[in-house]
Design a protein around this motif. Structure first.
Motif, PDB file in Angstrom:
ATOM      1  N   LEU A 111       0.974  -1.056  -0.206  1.00  0.00           N
ATOM      2  CA  LEU A 111       0.307   0.111   0.177  1.00  0.00           C
ATOM      3  C   LEU A 111       0.456   1.113  -0.247  1.00  0.00           C
ATOM      4  O   LEU A 111       0.626   2.467  -1.080  1.00  0.00           O
ATOM      5  CB  LEU A 111      -0.987   0.126   1.007  1.00  0.00           C
ATOM      6  N   GLU A 112       1.825   1.039   0.132  1.00  0.00           N
ATOM      7  CA  GLU A 112       2.669   2.417   0.794  1.00  0.00           C
ATOM      8  C   GLU A 112       3.474   2.228  -0.317  1.00  0.00           C
ATOM      9  O   GLU A 112       3.905   3.923  -0.448  1.00  0.00           O
ATOM     10  CB  GLU A 112       4.159   1.869   1.954  1.00  0.00           C
ATOM     11  N   SER A 113       3.799   1.546  -1.507  1.00  0.00           N
ATOM     12  CA  SER A 113       4.575   1.835  -1.918  1.00  0.00           C
ATOM     13  C   SER A 113       3.728   2.289  -3.586  1.00  0.00           C
ATOM     14  O   SER A 113       3.992   3.075  -4.033  1.00  0.00           O
ATOM     15  CB  SER A 113       4.970   0.594  -2.453  1.00  0.00           C
ATOM     16  N   LYS A 114       1.968   2.269  -3.331  1.00  0.00           N
ATOM     17  CA  LYS A 114       1.567   2.648  -4.135  1.00  0.00           C
ATOM     18  C   LYS A 114       1.156   3.420  -3.795  1.00  0.00           C
ATOM     19  O   LYS A 114       0.710   4.837  -4.989  1.00  0.00           O
ATOM     20  CB  LYS A 114       0.046   1.524  -4.473  1.00  0.00           C
ATOM     21  N   LEU A 115       0.570   4.379  -3.073  1.00  0.00           N
ATOM     22  CA  LEU A 115       0.738   5.974  -2.467  1.00  0.00           C
ATOM     23  C   LEU A 115       1.893   6.200  -2.643  1.00  0.00           C
ATOM     24  O   LEU A 115       1.642   7.360  -2.803  1.00  0.00           O
ATOM     25  CB  LEU A 115       0.724   5.808  -0.750  1.00  0.00           C
ATOM     26  N   GLN A 116       2.710   5.548  -2.940  1.00  0.00           N
ATOM     27  CA  GLN A 116       4.238   6.750  -2.933  1.00  0.00           C
ATOM     28  C   GLN A 116       4.024   6.711  -4.695  1.00  0.00           C
ATOM     29  O   GLN A 116       4.826   8.178  -5.546  1.00  0.00           O
ATOM     30  CB  GLN A 116       5.440   6.008  -3.170  1.00  0.00           C
ATOM     31  N   ILE A 117       3.716   6.392  -5.658  1.00  0.00           N
ATOM     32  CA  ILE A 117       3.619   6.125  -7.166  1.00  0.00           C
ATOM     33  C   ILE A 117       2.261   7.043  -7.199  1.00  0.00           C
ATOM     34  O   ILE A 117       2.544   7.896  -7.986  1.00  0.00           O
ATOM     35  CB  ILE A 117       2.839   5.008  -7.673  1.00  0.00           C
ATOM     36  N   VAL A 118       1.720   7.114  -6.397  1.00  0.00           N
ATOM     37  CA  VAL A 118       0.548   8.783  -7.406  1.00  0.00           C
ATOM     38  C   VAL A 118       1.125   9.647  -6.131  1.00  0.00           C
ATOM     39  O   VAL A 118       0.683  11.116  -6.055  1.00  0.00           O
ATOM     40  CB  VAL A 118      -0.559   8.182  -6.325  1.00  0.00           C
ATOM     41  N   GLY A 119       1.654  10.457  -4.988  1.00  0.00           N
ATOM     42  CA  GLY A 119       2.326  10.952  -4.426  1.00  0.00           C
ATOM     43  C   GLY A 119       2.672  11.114  -3.733  1.00  0.00           C
ATOM     44  O   GLY A 119       2.073  12.821  -2.773  1.00  0.00           O
ATOM     45  N   MET A 120       1.439  10.395  -2.431  1.00  0.00           N
ATOM     46  CA  MET A 120       0.696  10.515  -1.251  1.00  0.00           C
ATOM     47  C   MET A 120       1.514  10.124  -0.660  1.00  0.00           C
ATOM     48  O   MET A 120       1.204   9.754   0.817  1.00  0.00           O
ATOM     49  CB  MET A 120      -0.494   9.632  -1.442  1.00  0.00           C
ATOM     50  N   ALA A 121       3.022   9.382  -0.347  1.00  0.00           N
ATOM     51  CA  ALA A 121       3.717   9.027   0.902  1.00  0.00           C
ATOM     52  C   ALA A 121       4.892   8.974   0.336  1.00  0.00           C
ATOM     53  O   ALA A 121       5.555   9.923  -0.125  1.00  0.00           O
ATOM     54  CB  ALA A 121       4.063   7.679   0.118  1.00  0.00           C
TER      55      ALA A 121
END
Length: 121
Positions: A111-121
């Motif tokens: 989940l953290e990696s997906k949030l990083q991809i969309v600029g949210m982590a």
């Protein structure tokens, strides 16, 4: 603090997602279906929406289309979170306006990696 709306008809999934997101310093709200989520987004848009595909009342796809048609100045990032893993599902979600896609069950790292991809982590 970043905000996330977790949209899933499963209370267990919402609870697990909330726990992970709170450890990532998100302010978390929950909705049990797409209609409830749309109302929540219009009242107070979150930074990101973690969205289930299959729900009663209003499905994830119907919610996503409705969200993208709103006149919100800043549209939330949307991460589809589902058991549907066929390429056709993923393509349909992206074409409808999803920013990313994560498979259930997911863990904190995923989940953290997906949030990083969309600029949210």
């Amino acid at each position: 603090m970043k905000s996330c709306l977790v949209v899933d008809d499963s209370k267990v999934i919402r609870k697990v997602a909330r726990h992970i997101l709170e450890t990532l310093a998100f302010d978390v709200r929950e909705a049990a279906d797409g209609r409830e989520a749309l109302t929540s987004c219009l009242d107070c848009p979150p930074d990101v929406v973690l969205l289930d595909w299959n729900m009663p009342v209003m499905s994830g796809m119907d919610f996503l289309r409705a969200l993208r048609e709103t006149d919100l100045a800043v549209k939330p990032k949307v991460v589809f979170c589902t058991t549907e893993n066929g390429m056709a599902y993923i393509r349909a979600a992206i074409e409808a306006g999803a920013d990313e896609y994560v498979m259930k069950p997911f863990d904190r790292e995923t989940l953290e990696s997906k949030l990083q991809i969309v600029g949210m982590a």
